[in-house]
Design a protein around this motif. Structure first.
Motif, mmCIF file in Angstrom:
data_model
loop_
_atom_site.group_PDB
_atom_site.id
_atom_site.type_symbol
_atom_site.label_atom_id
_atom_site.label_comp_id
_atom_site.label_asym_id
_atom_site.label_seq_id
_atom_site.Cartn_x
_atom_site.Cartn_y
_atom_site.Cartn_z
ATOM 1 N N ARG A 1 0.521 8.796 26.781
ATOM 2 C CA ARG A 1 0.889 8.254 28.074
ATOM 3 C C ARG A 1 2.303 8.632 28.507
ATOM 4 N NH1 ARG A 1 3.908 4.423 29.968
ATOM 5 N NH2 ARG A 1 4.519 3.732 27.918
ATOM 6 N N ASN B 1 5.457 10.046 30.014
ATOM 7 C CA ASN B 1 5.753 10.923 31.151
ATOM 8 C C ASN B 1 4.519 11.310 31.964
ATOM 9 O OD1 ASN B 1 8.466 10.905 30.421
ATOM 10 N ND2 ASN B 1 8.185 12.667 29.080
ATOM 11 N N CYS B 2 3.435 10.582 31.833
ATOM 12 C CA CYS B 2 2.236 10.869 32.623
ATOM 13 C C CYS B 2 2.244 10.012 33.882
ATOM 14 C CB CYS B 2 0.969 10.550 31.829
ATOM 15 S SG CYS B 2 0.560 11.760 30.602
ATOM 16 N N THR B 3 1.743 10.586 34.936
ATOM 17 C CA THR B 3 1.537 9.833 36.160
ATOM 18 C C THR B 3 0.059 9.923 36.522
ATOM 19 O OG1 THR B 3 2.030 11.764 37.525
ATOM 20 C CG2 THR B 3 3.855 10.291 37.033
ATOM 21 N N ILE B 4 -0.422 8.899 37.173
ATOM 22 C CA ILE B 4 -1.811 8.898 37.614
ATOM 23 C C ILE B 4 -1.836 8.696 39.115
ATOM 24 C CG2 ILE B 4 -2.737 8.021 35.447
ATOM 25 C CD1 ILE B 4 -2.967 5.294 36.875
ATOM 26 N N TYR B 5 -2.806 9.279 39.748
ATOM 27 C CA TYR B 5 -3.010 9.027 41.164
ATOM 28 C C TYR B 5 -4.469 9.196 41.509
ATOM 29 C CZ TYR B 5 -2.904 14.064 42.059
ATOM 30 O OH TYR B 5 -3.167 15.404 42.059
ATOM 31 N N ARG C 1 -1.498 13.505 35.426
ATOM 32 C CA ARG C 1 -0.599 14.656 35.493
ATOM 33 C C ARG C 1 0.624 14.428 34.627
ATOM 34 N NH1 ARG C 1 0.295 16.588 41.517
ATOM 35 N NH2 ARG C 1 0.694 18.504 40.415
ATOM 36 N N ARG C 2 1.167 15.520 34.132
ATOM 37 C CA ARG C 2 2.445 15.511 33.422
ATOM 38 C C ARG C 2 3.182 16.785 33.817
ATOM 39 N NH1 ARG C 2 1.738 15.467 27.447
ATOM 40 N NH2 ARG C 2 1.196 13.309 27.771
ATOM 41 N N GLU D 1 -2.487 0.802 36.547
ATOM 42 C CA GLU D 1 -1.040 0.991 36.531
ATOM 43 C C GLU D 1 -0.345 -0.087 35.713
ATOM 44 O OE1 GLU D 1 0.087 1.287 40.593
ATOM 45 O OE2 GLU D 1 -0.717 3.320 40.793
ATOM 46 N N ALA E 1 1.869 0.624 32.340
ATOM 47 C CA ALA E 1 3.295 0.310 32.410
ATOM 48 C C ALA E 1 3.808 -0.318 31.122
ATOM 49 C CB ALA E 1 3.565 -0.630 33.584
#
Length: 113
Positions: A48, A50-54, A75-76, A98, A102
């Motif tokens: 997880r 530095n990963c972002t989700i959208y 994404r990373r 999210e 977190a």
């Protein structure tokens, strides 16, 4: 005969859509995204950090028919690591996902001396 054939075909596709997620699915945990592929088990794990989700909506009809569904993108560093398509109610689930991501779970192992 044509309607019966069409009905059997649609029923077969419906049953196929219900069975496939039992053998290939994603699980979100505090520290990672895990893909399971049965019968092999754990197939892929993405940390997880530095990963972002959208949420991505590739088709407006998919969004309407799945009540706010779409594709979840992980994404990373501007690189797409995973794309999880066809998630129903994704708009309602994004806050929970999210919130889950977190938090970082820390496990302290006690050693007996």
């Amino acid at each position: 005969d044509g309607y019966l054939l069409l009905g059997v075909l649609l029923l077969g596709l419906f049953v196929w859509g219900l069975i496939i997620p039992l053998f290939s699915y994603w699980q979100f945990e505090q520290n990672e995204f895990v893909h399971y592929s049965q019968p092999a088990g754990r197939d892929m794990s993405i940390a997880r950090a530095n990963c972002t989700i959208y949420k991505e909506i590739p088709d407006i009809f998919e969004c309407l028919l799945s009540f706010g569904g779409g594709t979840l993108i992980v994404r990373r560093n501007e690189q797409i690591l995973a794309s999880i398509p066809h998630i129903p109610f994704l708009g309602l689930r994004m806050d929970a996902i999210e919130h889950l991501l977190a938090e970082t779970r820390v496990v302290i192992e006690r050693s007996e001396i």
